[in-house]
Structures are given as structure tokens and as C-alpha cells.
Design a protein around this motif. Structure first.
Motif, mmCIF file in Angstrom:
data_model
loop_
_atom_site.group_PDB
_atom_site.id
_atom_site.type_symbol
_atom_site.label_atom_id
_atom_site.label_comp_id
_atom_site.label_asym_id
_atom_site.label_seq_id
_atom_site.Cartn_x
_atom_site.Cartn_y
_atom_site.Cartn_z
ATOM 1 N N MET A 1 3.793 0.941 0.255
ATOM 2 C CA MET A 1 2.773 1.287 1.213
ATOM 3 C C MET A 1 2.624 2.806 1.245
ATOM 4 O O MET A 1 3.612 3.532 1.099
ATOM 5 C CB MET A 1 3.173 0.774 2.596
ATOM 6 C CG MET A 1 2.140 1.087 3.663
ATOM 7 S SD MET A 1 2.585 0.483 5.305
ATOM 8 C CE MET A 1 3.566 1.836 5.881
ATOM 9 N N ILE A 2 1.408 3.256 1.423
ATOM 10 C CA ILE A 2 1.120 4.686 1.571
ATOM 11 C C ILE A 2 0.659 4.934 2.998
ATOM 12 O O ILE A 2 -0.257 4.268 3.494
ATOM 13 C CB ILE A 2 0.023 5.151 0.587
ATOM 14 C CG1 ILE A 2 0.449 4.949 -0.863
ATOM 15 C CG2 ILE A 2 -0.369 6.609 0.864
ATOM 16 C CD1 ILE A 2 1.585 5.831 -1.325
ATOM 17 N N HIS A 64 -2.035 -0.453 1.486
ATOM 18 C CA HIS A 64 -1.096 -1.287 0.730
ATOM 19 C C HIS A 64 -0.449 -0.496 -0.396
ATOM 20 O O HIS A 64 0.741 -0.644 -0.656
ATOM 21 C CB HIS A 64 -1.794 -2.523 0.149
ATOM 22 C CG HIS A 64 -2.032 -3.589 1.152
ATOM 23 N ND1 HIS A 64 -1.023 -4.331 1.720
ATOM 24 C CD2 HIS A 64 -3.180 -4.039 1.709
ATOM 25 C CE1 HIS A 64 -1.528 -5.182 2.577
ATOM 26 N NE2 HIS A 64 -2.835 -5.024 2.608
ATOM 27 N N ASP A 65 -1.249 0.351 -1.065
ATOM 28 C CA ASP A 65 -0.727 1.079 -2.215
ATOM 29 C C ASP A 65 -1.597 2.312 -2.485
ATOM 30 O O ASP A 65 -2.602 2.547 -1.804
ATOM 31 C CB ASP A 65 -0.675 0.180 -3.458
ATOM 32 C CG ASP A 65 -1.998 -0.499 -3.772
ATOM 33 O OD1 ASP A 65 -3.068 0.045 -3.416
ATOM 34 O OD2 ASP A 65 -1.965 -1.581 -4.384
ATOM 35 N N GLU A 102 5.062 7.765 0.902
ATOM 36 C CA GLU A 102 5.304 6.436 0.350
ATOM 37 C C GLU A 102 6.370 5.783 1.227
ATOM 38 O O GLU A 102 7.463 6.329 1.395
ATOM 39 C CB GLU A 102 5.755 6.522 -1.095
ATOM 40 C CG GLU A 102 5.750 5.194 -1.781
ATOM 41 C CD GLU A 102 5.844 5.320 -3.284
ATOM 42 O OE1 GLU A 102 5.495 4.356 -3.962
ATOM 43 O OE2 GLU A 102 6.297 6.378 -3.793
#
Length: 105
Positions: A1-2, A64-65, A102
Motif C-alpha cells: 500500500m502507498i 493499493h499500490d 510504502e
């Protein structure tokens, strides 16, 4: 996750209603993007006097990313909101701090 964290030193002449409207627009952008999880905004309420260095407003977006975050960064409405954010910040881009973390594995 960001976790995308933005701190802002707004100009003294920015009305609270203008700030709230901009955050509402940003919340709508985040809500519509695949991979964006949460949006939160608010004013600094830290009791540690002076530690905020004038950055009195902030918002956080969880993705999410990195790919989802990257899609947000180039989204046309996000770009327009970002331009307005710079106009509302004291000293333009110097009045904004962005940090991406992150989170998790």
C-alpha cells in the motif's frame, strides 16, 4: 500500500469554504479512481506548538499500490486541483510538502 501525505501552508486570504470545496473535489477524484482506497483531510490539531511550521492543512490518500498512485498523479482533474492547491499555498509550491510511504509488505 502507498500512503500519499500532503501538508499545506495555505495563504492567509484563503477562505475556509474555498479550502473545503477543493478538498471535496479531491475526495471525488479519489473516490472515482480504481486502486484508491481512502481519502482524509483536516487541519493540524497537534498540541506541539510550532512543530507544524505553518503547515496547518493536510490530506492523506491511501492507494493499493504505486500503479494506482501513479494513475492518480496524472489524472486530469487531479492535475487541475493540484494547480489550484499551488495557488492557494503560501509561496506556491514552497508551501506544500508531499511524502509517499510504502506501508506493509
Amino acid at each position: 500500500m502507498i500512503r500519499h501525505i500532503v501538508l499545506v501552508r495555505p495563504r492567509a486570504d484563503v477562505a475556509p469554504e474555498a479550502w473545503a470545496s477543493l478538498m471535496g473535489r479531491l475526495d471525488s477524484v479519489v473516490d472515482a479512481l480504481p486502486g484508491a482506497m481512502t481519502f482524509r483531510s483536516g487541519s493540524n490539531v497537534s498540541p506541539e506548538a510550532g512543530m507544524g511550521k505553518g503547515y496547518s492543512e493536510a490530506f492523506v490518500v491511501d492507494f493499493h499500490d504505486a500503479a494506482a498512485r501513479d494513475a492518480y498523479l496524472v489524472d486530469p482533474e487531479h492535475v487541475r486541483i493540484g494547480e489550484r492547491l499551488v495557488q492557494m499555498a503560501q509561496d506556491g509550491p514552497e508551501g506544500i510538502v508531499v511524502v509517499d510511504l510504502e506501508i506493509g509488505s
